[in-house]
Design a protein around this motif. Structure first.
Motif, PDB file in Angstrom:
ATOM      1  N   GLU A  55       0.821  -1.209   0.000  1.00  0.00           N
ATOM      2  CA  GLU A  55       0.000   0.000   0.000  1.00  0.00           C
ATOM      3  C   GLU A  55       0.852   1.254   0.000  1.00  0.00           C
ATOM      4  OE1 GLU A  55      -3.964  -0.470   2.259  1.00  0.00           O
ATOM      5  OE2 GLU A  55      -2.450  -1.640   3.324  1.00  0.00           O
ATOM      6  N   GLY A  56       1.990   1.180   0.712  1.00  0.00           N
ATOM      7  CA  GLY A  56       2.900   2.324   0.723  1.00  0.00           C
ATOM      8  C   GLY A  56       3.319   2.705  -0.686  1.00  0.00           C
ATOM      9  N   ASN A  57       3.304   1.726  -1.560  1.00  0.00           N
ATOM     10  CA  ASN A  57       3.656   1.924  -2.966  1.00  0.00           C
ATOM     11  C   ASN A  57       2.822   3.015  -3.647  1.00  0.00           C
ATOM     12  OD1 ASN A  57       4.834   1.336  -5.484  1.00  0.00           O
ATOM     13  ND2 ASN A  57       3.238  -0.154  -5.981  1.00  0.00           N
ATOM     14  N   TRP A  58       1.620   3.298  -3.114  1.00  0.00           N
ATOM     15  CA  TRP A  58       0.740   4.283  -3.765  1.00  0.00           C
ATOM     16  C   TRP A  58       0.554   5.581  -2.976  1.00  0.00           C
ATOM     17  CZ3 TRP A  58      -1.019   4.476  -8.668  1.00  0.00           C
ATOM     18  CH2 TRP A  58      -0.768   3.335  -9.444  1.00  0.00           C
ATOM     19  N   ILE A  59       1.192   5.699  -1.823  1.00  0.00           N
ATOM     20  CA  ILE A  59       0.986   6.908  -1.017  1.00  0.00           C
ATOM     21  C   ILE A  59       1.380   8.160  -1.793  1.00  0.00           C
ATOM     22  CG2 ILE A  59       1.797   8.201   1.008  1.00  0.00           C
ATOM     23  CD1 ILE A  59       2.022   5.554   2.492  1.00  0.00           C
ATOM     24  N   THR A  60       2.549   8.118  -2.414  1.00  0.00           N
ATOM     25  CA  THR A  60       3.022   9.333  -3.091  1.00  0.00           C
ATOM     26  C   THR A  60       2.227   9.624  -4.368  1.00  0.00           C
ATOM     27  OG1 THR A  60       4.712   8.026  -4.214  1.00  0.00           O
ATOM     28  CG2 THR A  60       5.379   9.165  -2.191  1.00  0.00           C
ATOM     29  N   ARG A  61       1.435   8.647  -4.834  1.00  0.00           N
ATOM     30  CA  ARG A  61       0.666   8.863  -6.072  1.00  0.00           C
ATOM     31  C   ARG A  61      -0.843   8.930  -5.847  1.00  0.00           C
ATOM     32  NH1 ARG A  61       2.824   4.066  -9.691  1.00  0.00           N
ATOM     33  NH2 ARG A  61       2.991   3.072  -7.646  1.00  0.00           N
ATOM     34  N   PRO A 117       1.697  -7.849  -6.136  1.00  0.00           N
ATOM     35  CA  PRO A 117       2.010  -6.437  -6.398  1.00  0.00           C
ATOM     36  C   PRO A 117       0.764  -5.545  -6.451  1.00  0.00           C
ATOM     37  CG  PRO A 117       2.026  -7.683  -8.448  1.00  0.00           C
ATOM     38  CD  PRO A 117       1.720  -8.681  -7.355  1.00  0.00           C
ATOM     39  N   THR A 118       0.923  -4.275  -6.093  1.00  0.00           N
ATOM     40  CA  THR A 118      -0.159  -3.301  -6.282  1.00  0.00           C
ATOM     41  C   THR A 118       0.092  -2.580  -7.598  1.00  0.00           C
ATOM     42  OG1 THR A 118       1.117  -1.786  -4.887  1.00  0.00           O
ATOM     43  CG2 THR A 118      -0.752  -2.898  -3.866  1.00  0.00           C
ATOM     44  N   LEU A 119      -0.711  -2.910  -8.604  1.00  0.00           N
ATOM     45  CA  LEU A 119      -0.454  -2.417  -9.961  1.00  0.00           C
ATOM     46  C   LEU A 119      -1.269  -1.187 -10.322  1.00  0.00           C
ATOM     47  CD1 LEU A 119      -0.346  -5.857 -11.810  1.00  0.00           C
ATOM     48  CD2 LEU A 119       1.542  -4.547 -10.825  1.00  0.00           C
ATOM     49  N   SER A 120      -2.347  -0.935  -9.591  1.00  0.00           N
ATOM     50  CA  SER A 120      -3.143   0.249  -9.917  1.00  0.00           C
ATOM     51  C   SER A 120      -3.719   0.819  -8.631  1.00  0.00           C
ATOM     52  CB  SER A 120      -4.296  -0.115 -10.867  1.00  0.00           C
ATOM     53  OG  SER A 120      -5.315  -0.788 -10.135  1.00  0.00           O
ATOM     54  N   TRP A 121      -4.288   2.001  -8.739  1.00  0.00           N
ATOM     55  CA  TRP A 121      -4.903   2.626  -7.573  1.00  0.00           C
ATOM     56  C   TRP A 121      -6.044   1.767  -7.023  1.00  0.00           C
ATOM     57  CZ3 TRP A 121      -4.327   5.591  -3.655  1.00  0.00           C
ATOM     58  CH2 TRP A 121      -5.449   6.036  -2.948  1.00  0.00           C
ATOM     59  N   ALA A 122      -6.739   1.073  -7.932  1.00  0.00           N
ATOM     60  CA  ALA A 122      -7.860   0.240  -7.488  1.00  0.00           C
ATOM     61  C   ALA A 122      -7.389  -0.842  -6.519  1.00  0.00           C
ATOM     62  CB  ALA A 122      -8.548  -0.399  -8.692  1.00  0.00           C
ATOM     63  N   ASP A 123      -6.128  -1.235  -6.626  1.00  0.00           N
ATOM     64  CA  ASP A 123      -5.604  -2.253  -5.714  1.00  0.00           C
ATOM     65  C   ASP A 123      -5.643  -1.763  -4.262  1.00  0.00           C
ATOM     66  OD1 ASP A 123      -5.185  -3.511  -8.075  1.00  0.00           O
ATOM     67  OD2 ASP A 123      -3.065  -3.964  -7.754  1.00  0.00           O
ATOM     68  N   ILE A 124      -5.539  -0.461  -4.073  1.00  0.00           N
ATOM     69  CA  ILE A 124      -5.633   0.087  -2.722  1.00  0.00           C
ATOM     70  C   ILE A 124      -7.052  -0.128  -2.193  1.00  0.00           C
ATOM     71  CG2 ILE A 124      -5.417   2.202  -1.322  1.00  0.00           C
ATOM     72  CD1 ILE A 124      -2.785   0.931  -2.522  1.00  0.00           C
ATOM     73  N   GLY A 125      -8.025   0.017  -3.094  1.00  0.00           N
ATOM     74  CA  GLY A 125      -9.407  -0.282  -2.716  1.00  0.00           C
ATOM     75  C   GLY A 125      -9.580  -1.765  -2.419  1.00  0.00           C
ATOM     76  N   ALA A 126      -9.021  -2.610  -3.288  1.00  0.00           N
ATOM     77  CA  ALA A 126      -9.186  -4.060  -3.129  1.00  0.00           C
ATOM     78  C   ALA A 126      -8.534  -4.544  -1.832  1.00  0.00           C
ATOM     79  CB  ALA A 126      -8.586  -4.786  -4.334  1.00  0.00           C
ATOM     80  N   ILE A 127      -7.392  -3.990  -1.506  1.00  0.00           N
ATOM     81  CA  ILE A 127      -6.722  -4.415  -0.271  1.00  0.00           C
ATOM     82  C   ILE A 127      -7.573  -4.035   0.932  1.00  0.00           C
ATOM     83  CG2 ILE A 127      -4.711  -4.038   1.220  1.00  0.00           C
ATOM     84  CD1 ILE A 127      -2.965  -3.976  -1.190  1.00  0.00           C
ATOM     85  N   ILE A 274       3.918 -18.800  -0.313  1.00  0.00           N
ATOM     86  CA  ILE A 274       4.359 -18.890   1.083  1.00  0.00           C
ATOM     87  C   ILE A 274       5.834 -19.269   1.154  1.00  0.00           C
ATOM     88  CG2 ILE A 274       4.244 -20.562   2.995  1.00  0.00           C
ATOM     89  CD1 ILE A 274       2.279 -18.541   3.567  1.00  0.00           C
ATOM     90  N   ASN A 275       6.247 -20.140   0.216  1.00  0.00           N
ATOM     91  CA  ASN A 275       7.629 -20.607   0.278  1.00  0.00           C
ATOM     92  C   ASN A 275       8.603 -19.724  -0.495  1.00  0.00           C
ATOM     93  OD1 ASN A 275       7.174 -22.776   2.020  1.00  0.00           O
ATOM     94  ND2 ASN A 275       6.313 -23.978   0.330  1.00  0.00           N
ATOM     95  N   GLY A 276       8.183 -18.525  -0.809  1.00  0.00           N
ATOM     96  CA  GLY A 276       9.146 -17.557  -1.332  1.00  0.00           C
ATOM     97  C   GLY A 276       9.097 -17.302  -2.820  1.00  0.00           C
ATOM     98  N   ASN A 277       8.145 -17.916  -3.529  1.00  0.00           N
ATOM     99  CA  ASN A 277       8.164 -17.780  -4.983  1.00  0.00           C
ATOM    100  C   ASN A 277       7.097 -16.836  -5.547  1.00  0.00           C
ATOM    101  OD1 ASN A 277      10.341 -19.568  -5.097  1.00  0.00           O
ATOM    102  ND2 ASN A 277       8.935 -21.313  -4.986  1.00  0.00           N
ATOM    103  N   GLY A 278       6.529 -15.996  -4.694  1.00  0.00           N
ATOM    104  CA  GLY A 278       5.580 -15.012  -5.207  1.00  0.00           C
ATOM    105  C   GLY A 278       6.302 -13.900  -5.953  1.00  0.00           C
ATOM    106  N   ILE A 279       5.518 -13.051  -6.628  1.00  0.00           N
ATOM    107  CA  ILE A 279       6.126 -11.994  -7.450  1.00  0.00           C
ATOM    108  C   ILE A 279       6.978 -11.058  -6.594  1.00  0.00           C
ATOM    109  CG2 ILE A 279       5.644 -10.110  -9.074  1.00  0.00           C
ATOM    110  CD1 ILE A 279       2.998 -11.391  -9.670  1.00  0.00           C
ATOM    111  N   CYS A 280       6.523 -10.782  -5.382  1.00  0.00           N
ATOM    112  CA  CYS A 280       7.185  -9.730  -4.608  1.00  0.00           C
ATOM    113  C   CYS A 280       7.950 -10.214  -3.377  1.00  0.00           C
ATOM    114  CB  CYS A 280       6.165  -8.684  -4.175  1.00  0.00           C
ATOM    115  SG  CYS A 280       5.368  -7.866  -5.545  1.00  0.00           S
ATOM    116  N   ASN A 281       7.992 -11.522  -3.119  1.00  0.00           N
ATOM    117  CA  ASN A 281       8.656 -11.980  -1.882  1.00  0.00           C
ATOM    118  C   ASN A 281      10.026 -11.341  -1.694  1.00  0.00           C
ATOM    119  OD1 ASN A 281       6.717 -14.084  -2.732  1.00  0.00           O
ATOM    120  ND2 ASN A 281       7.330 -15.058  -0.826  1.00  0.00           N
ATOM    121  N   LYS A 282      10.820 -11.392  -2.746  1.00  0.00           N
ATOM    122  CA  LYS A 282      12.199 -10.926  -2.605  1.00  0.00           C
ATOM    123  C   LYS A 282      12.240  -9.425  -2.388  1.00  0.00           C
ATOM    124  CE  LYS A 282      14.229 -14.795  -5.032  1.00  0.00           C
ATOM    125  NZ  LYS A 282      12.936 -15.426  -5.445  1.00  0.00           N
ATOM    126  N   ASP A 283      11.410  -8.709  -3.139  1.00  0.00           N
ATOM    127  CA  ASP A 283      11.387  -7.243  -2.986  1.00  0.00           C
ATOM    128  C   ASP A 283      10.946  -6.837  -1.590  1.00  0.00           C
ATOM    129  OD1 ASP A 283      12.190  -6.868  -5.554  1.00  0.00           O
ATOM    130  OD2 ASP A 283      10.160  -6.632  -6.369  1.00  0.00           O
TER     131      ASP A 283
END
Lengths: 316, 94, 252
Positions: A55-61, A117-127, A274-283
């Motif tokens: 969610e922090g990903n969209w604060i500045t936008r 990942p949060t790809l659009s502003w709507a993702d903030i709503g979905a979360i 869960i075991n580390g292979n999601g899109i954003c685990n590493k990030d």
């Protein structure tokens, strides 16, 4: 083998639980109970803190000043919630630093949802709507759990969390009344977040290794499947209200059961993430590690200053 | 050896003037001034406090569960300490 | 220039400064040195953006052209922004963020104290509310500056770097143009240049306690009154306005 006294203590402990008594930090508790709580509370606290990142990903936008303030306040609450739960866990004899070390070393788990990942502003709503909605269903129950410090933290968190859920729904409702692009943005977001949100309740009870024990100790009060069903039943009408389509062709009301039926969850995806292979685990872990490492000199400096000051007081 | 862990402080907040102080939770801080500021930022985000106390966690001494019997049961039978022990109609100021 | 036009410009300056600084602090959310500090910096950010909304709201009223707070925030270009150059400087490390906050909050404390006596009731009320918040921001940043300046060798070195990076933007606080002169005469605005001596005295004292010296030779960079910014502002706005501008006329 447990010694006789321990067997007796454990029997008394179970009696207290069955009577609905709340267990406090200094009370006797089985070692397994303590371990399970540390595991659960640690995961929960980590989820709050890692959950700040998507969610922090969209604060500045954020697209309006009002939305910016709401989102900032919400992400800040998550830091607070993480802190409340760490605070409760510390009563079990593990420090926040130890828990953080485990998280940063990749040894501790946190909710798989935050590796998407949060790809659009709507993702903030979905979360807000789905993820916090699911969290509320979980936490309302945890607030009645047997361990006092955890339950009390949950009461406080639930009170604060309601606004998170509402602001998320409001974002989506506004988008659905907006331009065609905005509506498409909202629908796309729900298509991506619906299934991961259902996974938040954890694997089906027959595949959940900890469930039986946790239920017996009233750390959990309902099974994963019961809570998932409760969430779906509440959420489907809300989606219909604002014209969103949930991405499940098998979703339909069962009059006899008085519940919604739903399709098969892709548990393979769940275990991979869960075991580390999601899109954003590493990030996500990289970001947390960076914050912690770059903050080390700040924390050290403050300690050094405190030592100098207390030295002065003693000298004077 | 790095020294970047901060000690723990217990936070007590007073919800309105005159009300008792209640335990709110804890914060980490290197010293009392920062402990107070952290407590303010963490536990009064929603205007929940008129005053805050912070106390180093290790300065708190607690009775133990084993104390429960000897500490608290002896006061069970001193019912004359409670006002409803007395039957004096009309003498109440309440 | 009418009084109303000057008030509009005045509100933009304050609102823009709070917004840009609030936006900068918001970048810390989720990345602070410890959870407690994440929460503290976000509180300051929320205060600042709240101030922006108050001053923008009044700007829109006096302008009376039907613009909203979001039009001001999201649909103006960098040359139209009036924020202090200090506010747009990068966060750098935590020490730099703290020092930037100390400089602005100490100036803002004096500024809002003076403005709270304005003839214009709305400005006076907005200043009074902001003053309370800014007082806390000053306390927070001063306490941290003392700790970092006197903490370890590393933290002291980092603080000295922060001073070198930021000091040159302080003169920009005190510049006055026609807007200031018109409002000063009307008893609405304050004598900004008169704050300089008090501010310098205060800043110097506190910095000394933190073991920090004001650079002897420092060329002053100024220009915020005319919207002449550093390169940083363009990037802040590009990010902040991107979504809003991508959907013209949309409601959020």
């Amino acid at each position: 083998m447990l010694s006789t006294t321990e067997q007796e203590l454990e029997k008394k402990f179970q009696e207290r639980i069955d009577k609905g008594e709340s267990i406090e930090a200094k009370d006797w508790m089985p070692e397994r109970y303590r371990k399970q709580l540390i595991r659960m509370m640690g995961q929960h606290a980590h989820s709050e803190v890692v959950g700040m990142l998507p969610e922090g990903n969209w604060i500045t936008r954020a697209p309006s000043l009002r939305r910016k303030c709401v989102l900032l306040a919400k992400v800040q609450d998550e830091a607070g919630h993480g802190l409340y739960i760490y605070s409760g866990t510390e009563t079990l004899g593990i420090s926040r630093e130890q828990m953080l070390d485990e998280l940063l070393a990749g040894k501790a788990k946190y909710s798989s949802i935050f590796n998407y990942p949060t790809l659009s502003w709507a993702d903030i709503g979905a979360i807000g709507w789905l993820v916090d909605g699911a969290a509320i269903v979980n936490q309302t129950v945890l607030a009645k759990g047997s361990y006092g410090p955890y339950a009390r933290a949950m009461v406080r968190i639930c009170k604060e969390e309601n606004f998170h859920h509402k602001q998320g729904y409001e974002i989506l409702a506004t988008l659905m009344k907006g331009t065609p692009e905005q509506r498409a943005m909202a629908q796309d977001s729900i298509n991506r977040w619906w299934w991961p949100a259902l996974m938040m309740f954890g694997p089906s009870d027959k595949d959940s290794p900890n469930s039986a024990e946790l239920l017996r100790w009233k750390v959990k009060r309902y099974s994963n499947d019961e809570l998932r069903q409760r969430f779906i039943d509440r959420t489907v009408p809300q989606a219909e209200n604002i014209g969103l389509t949930l991405p499940d062709p098998d979703l339909k009301w069962n009059e006899e059961r008085q519940h919604y039926e739903f399709g098969t969850i892709n548990w393979n995806e769940f275990y991979e993430v869960i075991n580390g292979n999601g899109i954003c685990n590493k990030d996500r872990l990289k970001a947390r590690r960076k914050a912690h490492e770059e903050g080390a000199w700040v924390r050290e400096a403050a300690n050094a200053y405190a030592r100098k000051k207390s030295g002065e007081t003693i000298a004077a | 050896m790095k020294n970047d862990n901060w000690p723990l402080w217990e936070v007590f907040t007073q919800k309105r003037f005159g009300a008792p102080f209640e335990h709110a939770g804890n914060v980490h801080a290197p010293d009392k001034e920062l402990a107070l500021m952290n407590a303010r930022d963490v536990y009064s985000r929603r205007n929940e406090a008129t005053c805050i106390w912070v106390v180093p966690s290790d300065a708190i001494t607690s009775s133990t569960p084993e104390d429960m019997g000897p500490f608290f049961e002896p006061s069970n039978d001193k019912i004359y300490r409670h006002p409803n022990f007395y039957k004096t109609p009309g003498a109440s100021f309440e | 220039m009418t009084n109303q036009e000057a008030i509009f410009e005045y509100c933009l300056r304050i609102g823009d400064t709070s917004l840009i600084l609030g936006q900068r602090l918001a970048e810390w959310c989720g990345h602070g040195p410890i959870l407690e500090e994440d929460i503290a910096l976000t509180n300051i950010s929320l205060d600042l953006i709240g101030q922006t909304r108050g001053f923008y709201d009044y700007a829109c009223q006096v302008e009376n052209k039907g613009r909203t707070e979001d039009d001001l925030a999201f649909l103006r270009n960098d040359r139209d922004y009036r924020n202090l150059l200090m506010a747009e400087q990068p966060n750098g490390d935590f020490g730099q963020t703290i020092f930037r906050q100390f400089l602005i909050s100490s100036y803002y404390t004096l500024f809002f104290t003076a403005l709270s006596k304005s003839n214009d009731e709305t400005l006076a009320a907005l200043a009074q509310k902001s003053l309370k918040e800014v007082n806390y921001h000053l306390r927070h940043s001063t306490e941290w500056m003392l700790r970092l300046g006197n903490g370890t060798e590393e933290s002291a070195r980092r603080m000295r770097t922060a001073v070198e990076e930021l000091w040159m933007f302080t003169e920009d606080f005190f510049d006055m143009n026609d807007v200031d002169r018109i409002l000063l005469q009307a008893g609405i605005g304050i004598d900004n240049s008169a704050l300089r001596a008090d501010w310098l005295h205060f800043a110097q004292d506190k910095m000394k306690e933190a073991g920090l010296l004001i650079p002897e030779k420092s060329f002053a960079i100024r220009g915020s009154r005319e919207g002449k910014h550093t390169e940083h502002l363009g990037h802040i706005l590009a990010e902040m306005q991107s979504l809003h501008r991508a959907h013209p006329g949309a409601t959020w």
